[in-house]
Write a protein that holds these residues in place. Sequence first.
Motif, PDB file in Angstrom:
ATOM      1  N   ASN A 296      94.416  -6.705  81.940  1.00  0.00           N
ATOM      2  CA  ASN A 296      94.380  -5.815  81.074  1.00  0.00           C
ATOM      3  C   ASN A 296      94.542  -7.220  79.699  1.00  0.00           C
ATOM      4  N   THR A 297      93.684  -8.147  79.941  1.00  0.00           N
ATOM      5  CA  THR A 297      94.170  -8.971  78.981  1.00  0.00           C
ATOM      6  C   THR A 297      92.532  -8.903  77.825  1.00  0.00           C
ATOM      7  N   VAL A 298      92.701 -10.459  76.586  1.00  0.00           N
ATOM      8  CA  VAL A 298      91.124 -10.556  75.975  1.00  0.00           C
ATOM      9  C   VAL A 298      91.731 -11.366  75.445  1.00  0.00           C
ATOM     10  N   HIS A 299      90.873 -12.436  76.203  1.00  0.00           N
ATOM     11  CA  HIS A 299      91.190 -14.274  75.342  1.00  0.00           C
ATOM     12  C   HIS A 299      89.747 -14.735  74.425  1.00  0.00           C
ATOM     13  N   LEU A 300      90.377 -15.329  73.868  1.00  0.00           N
ATOM     14  CA  LEU A 300      89.645 -15.925  72.422  1.00  0.00           C
ATOM     15  C   LEU A 300      89.410 -16.969  72.539  1.00  0.00           C
ATOM     16  N   GLN A 301      88.432 -17.784  72.749  1.00  0.00           N
ATOM     17  CA  GLN A 301      88.206 -19.686  73.224  1.00  0.00           C
ATOM     18  C   GLN A 301      87.268 -19.832  71.975  1.00  0.00           C
ATOM     19  N   MET A 302      88.343 -20.796  71.891  1.00  0.00           N
ATOM     20  CA  MET A 302      88.216 -21.404  70.586  1.00  0.00           C
ATOM     21  C   MET A 302      87.230 -23.119  70.473  1.00  0.00           C
ATOM     22  N   ASN A 303      86.470 -23.724  70.457  1.00  0.00           N
ATOM     23  CA  ASN A 303      86.589 -25.019  70.610  1.00  0.00           C
ATOM     24  C   ASN A 303      85.730 -25.854  68.785  1.00  0.00           C
ATOM     25  N   ASN A 304      85.634 -27.262  69.063  1.00  0.00           N
ATOM     26  CA  ASN A 304      85.262 -26.986  68.019  1.00  0.00           C
ATOM     27  C   ASN A 304      85.529 -27.007  66.841  1.00  0.00           C
ATOM     28  N   LEU A 305      87.392 -26.798  66.768  1.00  0.00           N
ATOM     29  CA  LEU A 305      87.781 -25.616  65.746  1.00  0.00           C
ATOM     30  C   LEU A 305      87.952 -27.066  64.224  1.00  0.00           C
ATOM     31  N   LYS A 306      87.626 -25.600  63.339  1.00  0.00           N
ATOM     32  CA  LYS A 306      87.712 -26.614  62.169  1.00  0.00           C
ATOM     33  C   LYS A 306      88.539 -26.199  60.829  1.00  0.00           C
ATOM     34  N   PRO A 307      89.189 -26.753  60.003  1.00  0.00           N
ATOM     35  CA  PRO A 307      90.582 -26.557  59.111  1.00  0.00           C
ATOM     36  C   PRO A 307      89.736 -25.273  58.244  1.00  0.00           C
ATOM     37  N   LYS A 308      88.352 -24.574  58.245  1.00  0.00           N
ATOM     38  CA  LYS A 308      88.007 -23.248  57.725  1.00  0.00           C
ATOM     39  C   LYS A 308      88.869 -22.012  59.059  1.00  0.00           C
ATOM     40  N   ASP A 309      89.080 -22.432  59.856  1.00  0.00           N
ATOM     41  CA  ASP A 309      89.636 -21.378  60.918  1.00  0.00           C
ATOM     42  C   ASP A 309      90.364 -21.198  60.414  1.00  0.00           C
ATOM     43  N   THR A 310      91.712 -21.439  59.763  1.00  0.00           N
ATOM     44  CA  THR A 310      92.643 -21.265  60.247  1.00  0.00           C
ATOM     45  C   THR A 310      93.345 -20.254  59.626  1.00  0.00           C
ATOM     46  N   GLY A 311      94.091 -20.014  59.847  1.00  0.00           N
ATOM     47  CA  GLY A 311      94.827 -17.887  59.657  1.00  0.00           C
ATOM     48  C   GLY A 311      95.198 -17.164  60.746  1.00  0.00           C
ATOM     49  N   VAL A 312      95.901 -16.370  59.914  1.00  0.00           N
ATOM     50  CA  VAL A 312      96.720 -15.605  61.449  1.00  0.00           C
ATOM     51  C   VAL A 312      95.153 -14.688  61.937  1.00  0.00           C
ATOM     52  N   TYR A 313      95.028 -14.804  63.022  1.00  0.00           N
ATOM     53  CA  TYR A 313      94.748 -14.467  64.105  1.00  0.00           C
ATOM     54  C   TYR A 313      94.902 -12.814  64.806  1.00  0.00           C
ATOM     55  N   TYR A 314      94.474 -12.063  64.502  1.00  0.00           N
ATOM     56  CA  TYR A 314      94.999 -10.090  65.112  1.00  0.00           C
ATOM     57  C   TYR A 314      93.456 -10.041  65.995  1.00  0.00           C
ATOM     58  N   CYS A 315      94.425  -9.063  67.464  1.00  0.00           N
ATOM     59  CA  CYS A 315      93.520  -8.594  68.149  1.00  0.00           C
ATOM     60  C   CYS A 315      93.521  -7.060  67.820  1.00  0.00           C
ATOM     61  N   ALA A 316      92.568  -5.859  68.815  1.00  0.00           N
ATOM     62  CA  ALA A 316      92.343  -4.428  67.951  1.00  0.00           C
ATOM     63  C   ALA A 316      91.626  -4.259  68.347  1.00  0.00           C
ATOM     64  N   ALA A 317      92.340  -2.851  68.311  1.00  0.00           N
ATOM     65  CA  ALA A 317      91.042  -1.943  69.540  1.00  0.00           C
ATOM     66  C   ALA A 317      90.949  -1.013  69.180  1.00  0.00           C
ATOM     67  N   GLY A 318      89.633  -0.168  69.372  1.00  0.00           N
ATOM     68  CA  GLY A 318      89.930   1.067  69.035  1.00  0.00           C
ATOM     69  C   GLY A 318      88.444   1.228  69.788  1.00  0.00           C
ATOM     70  N   TYR A 319      88.700   3.001  69.430  1.00  0.00           N
ATOM     71  CA  TYR A 319      88.389   3.317  70.998  1.00  0.00           C
ATOM     72  C   TYR A 319      86.688   4.278  71.154  1.00  0.00           C
ATOM     73  N   ARG A 320      85.845   3.364  71.953  1.00  0.00           N
ATOM     74  CA  ARG A 320      84.169   4.204  71.362  1.00  0.00           C
ATOM     75  C   ARG A 320      84.289   4.755  72.707  1.00  0.00           C
ATOM     76  N   GLY A 321      85.026   4.915  73.441  1.00  0.00           N
ATOM     77  CA  GLY A 321      84.336   6.054  74.648  1.00  0.00           C
ATOM     78  C   GLY A 321      83.574   5.001  76.077  1.00  0.00           C
ATOM     79  N   PHE A 322      83.851   5.307  77.533  1.00  0.00           N
ATOM     80  CA  PHE A 322      83.796   5.510  78.789  1.00  0.00           C
ATOM     81  C   PHE A 322      82.596   3.791  78.832  1.00  0.00           C
ATOM     82  N   LEU A 323      83.167   2.848  78.622  1.00  0.00           N
ATOM     83  CA  LEU A 323      81.342   1.766  79.088  1.00  0.00           C
ATOM     84  C   LEU A 323      80.716   1.275  77.738  1.00  0.00           C
ATOM     85  N   SER A 324      81.300   1.984  77.155  1.00  0.00           N
ATOM     86  CA  SER A 324      80.686   2.063  75.335  1.00  0.00           C
ATOM     87  C   SER A 324      79.958   0.602  75.849  1.00  0.00           C
ATOM     88  N   HIS A 325      78.876   0.029  74.878  1.00  0.00           N
ATOM     89  CA  HIS A 325      77.856  -1.669  74.687  1.00  0.00           C
ATOM     90  C   HIS A 325      78.170  -1.452  72.390  1.00  0.00           C
TER      91      HIS A 325
END
Length: 128
Positions: A77-106
């Motif tokens: 039950n884990t979601v990952h964000l792989q970030m490559n070739n990071l740039k200074p503009k990528d600096t910030g606080v990163y938040y994960c969020a969940a939103g209900y969409r229905g079973f197997l919604s696209h």
Amino acid sequence: QLQLVESGGTLVRPGESLTLSCATRGFTLDYYAIAWFRQAPGKEREGVSCLSASGTSPNYADSVKGRFTISRDNGRNTVHLQMNNLKPKDTGVYYCAAGYRGFLSHLATMIPAEFAYWGQGTQVTVSS
């Protein structure tokens, strides 16, 4: 109770890679879209990437396409964000969020108001 806990943020140099993780509790990923947002000082929160409830429809902001990859581990039950070739503009606080969409919604839109559950955030700093 639904919870999201981010981890993995740290200080890295430009060009380096980093993986953020979002551990989820209290719900099944098959019903929820999971997104990563970030907020830099003095700027609005922006969507970085989103994975649909189906797990097959990733969405990325133009600024990170080709550099970031979102994925999920259903068994943990884990979601990952792989970030490559990071740039200074990528600096910030990163938040994960969940939103209900229905079973197997696209659906994989990245509008903050569509996500009811948020983690506490993890700081990513890209600097030489």
